[in-house]
Scaffold this motif. Sequence first.
Motif, PDB file in Angstrom:
ATOM      1  N   UNK A  72       0.835  -1.199   0.000  1.00  0.00           N
ATOM      2  CA  UNK A  72       0.000   0.000   0.000  1.00  0.00           C
ATOM      3  C   UNK A  72       0.869   1.247   0.000  1.00  0.00           C
ATOM      4  N   UNK A  73       0.324   2.321  -0.543  1.00  0.00           N
ATOM      5  CA  UNK A  73       0.968   3.629  -0.494  1.00  0.00           C
ATOM      6  C   UNK A  73      -0.119   4.680  -0.338  1.00  0.00           C
ATOM      7  N   UNK A  74       0.285   5.931  -0.074  1.00  0.00           N
ATOM      8  CA  UNK A  74      -0.677   7.014   0.110  1.00  0.00           C
ATOM      9  C   UNK A  74      -0.581   8.008  -1.039  1.00  0.00           C
ATOM     10  N   UNK A  75      -1.728   8.497  -1.461  1.00  0.00           N
ATOM     11  CA  UNK A  75      -1.797   9.524  -2.497  1.00  0.00           C
ATOM     12  C   UNK A  75      -2.690  10.633  -1.974  1.00  0.00           C
ATOM     13  N   UNK A  76      -2.206  11.876  -2.034  1.00  0.00           N
ATOM     14  CA  UNK A  76      -2.996  13.008  -1.568  1.00  0.00           C
ATOM     15  C   UNK A  76      -4.097  13.318  -2.577  1.00  0.00           C
ATOM     16  N   UNK A  77      -5.298  13.557  -2.094  1.00  0.00           N
ATOM     17  CA  UNK A  77      -6.427  13.856  -2.972  1.00  0.00           C
ATOM     18  C   UNK A  77      -7.209  15.050  -2.452  1.00  0.00           C
ATOM     19  N   UNK A  78      -8.030  15.614  -3.321  1.00  0.00           N
ATOM     20  CA  UNK A  78      -9.077  16.548  -2.916  1.00  0.00           C
ATOM     21  C   UNK A  78     -10.359  15.729  -2.928  1.00  0.00           C
ATOM     22  N   UNK A  79     -10.866  15.334  -1.749  1.00  0.00           N
ATOM     23  CA  UNK A  79     -11.984  14.393  -1.716  1.00  0.00           C
ATOM     24  C   UNK A  79     -13.282  14.982  -2.229  1.00  0.00           C
ATOM     25  N   UNK A 187       5.444   7.189  -8.903  1.00  0.00           N
ATOM     26  CA  UNK A 187       5.411   8.534  -8.323  1.00  0.00           C
ATOM     27  C   UNK A 187       6.451   9.458  -8.941  1.00  0.00           C
ATOM     28  N   UNK A 188       7.539   8.890  -9.448  1.00  0.00           N
ATOM     29  CA  UNK A 188       8.547   9.737 -10.082  1.00  0.00           C
ATOM     30  C   UNK A 188       8.174  10.095 -11.519  1.00  0.00           C
ATOM     31  N   UNK A 189       7.380   9.247 -12.158  1.00  0.00           N
ATOM     32  CA  UNK A 189       6.989   9.530 -13.547  1.00  0.00           C
ATOM     33  C   UNK A 189       5.624  10.192 -13.653  1.00  0.00           C
ATOM     34  N   UNK A 190       4.769   9.990 -12.649  1.00  0.00           N
ATOM     35  CA  UNK A 190       3.457  10.645 -12.615  1.00  0.00           C
ATOM     36  C   UNK A 190       3.416  11.445 -11.322  1.00  0.00           C
ATOM     37  N   UNK A 191       3.922  12.677 -11.395  1.00  0.00           N
ATOM     38  CA  UNK A 191       4.210  13.459 -10.200  1.00  0.00           C
ATOM     39  C   UNK A 191       2.974  13.785  -9.369  1.00  0.00           C
ATOM     40  N   UNK A 192       1.802  13.772  -9.967  1.00  0.00           N
ATOM     41  CA  UNK A 192       0.600  14.088  -9.199  1.00  0.00           C
ATOM     42  C   UNK A 192       0.319  13.027  -8.136  1.00  0.00           C
ATOM     43  N   UNK A 193       0.961  11.854  -8.227  1.00  0.00           N
ATOM     44  CA  UNK A 193       0.779  10.805  -7.228  1.00  0.00           C
ATOM     45  C   UNK A 193       1.641  11.017  -5.995  1.00  0.00           C
TER      46      UNK A 193
END
Length: 201
Positions: A72-79, A187-193
């Motif tokens: 698992x990993x965490x991704x910041x979102x606007x819920x 995360x390094x190639x899709x920076x929004x993650x």
Amino acid sequence: MLASGSFQTTGALVAGISQPSFSAFLPKVLDAIISLTPRHISFPNTQQKQQETKQGFYQINGFLHMLGAIGCTHVRIVPHAATEHLYRNRKHTHVQAIVDHRGLITNIVTKYPRRVHDSFIFRHSTINQHFQDGRYGNGLFVADQGYGIKPWIMTPLANPSTAAERAYNEAHCRTRTIVERTFGIQKSSIRCLDIARSSLL
């Protein structure tokens, strides 16, 4: 925008269009990307694909019957407004992924807030239900201790005391790092993650 983790205004300038136009096109592009998910994220459901995956993992560290490394990993979102209360203190979603021996994602779950435990996500996943139903026979996963022990999940030993137990933990660690590497690459190639850089709208 997804690759750089930048804002719509920046993406619009690069594309040579206005921000309102960029905003209008963005949902269509995202829908098109999402529509490709079944083609590119698919758990090995045939005997041939399962055998290929098991053979690939066996060549890494000698583990038999392995169908994936899970983490698992965490991704910041606007819920979404309807579920914002679930994310009020820490606006991150908890992403669970299963990867094969090549580091390709074969299964993903993205619907839970950060405070949910890894084992809860797996326990309520479709893939876990399939294993309970016996769909994948003697197939196994490698996972960290947070997932707990199941007949189809191999976790590290808490206190290895023999050479064999230490060798098992080392092989387990080398195998499970595949999923951690995959998170890092994504995360390094899709920076929004990357939660340190951006938020998904």
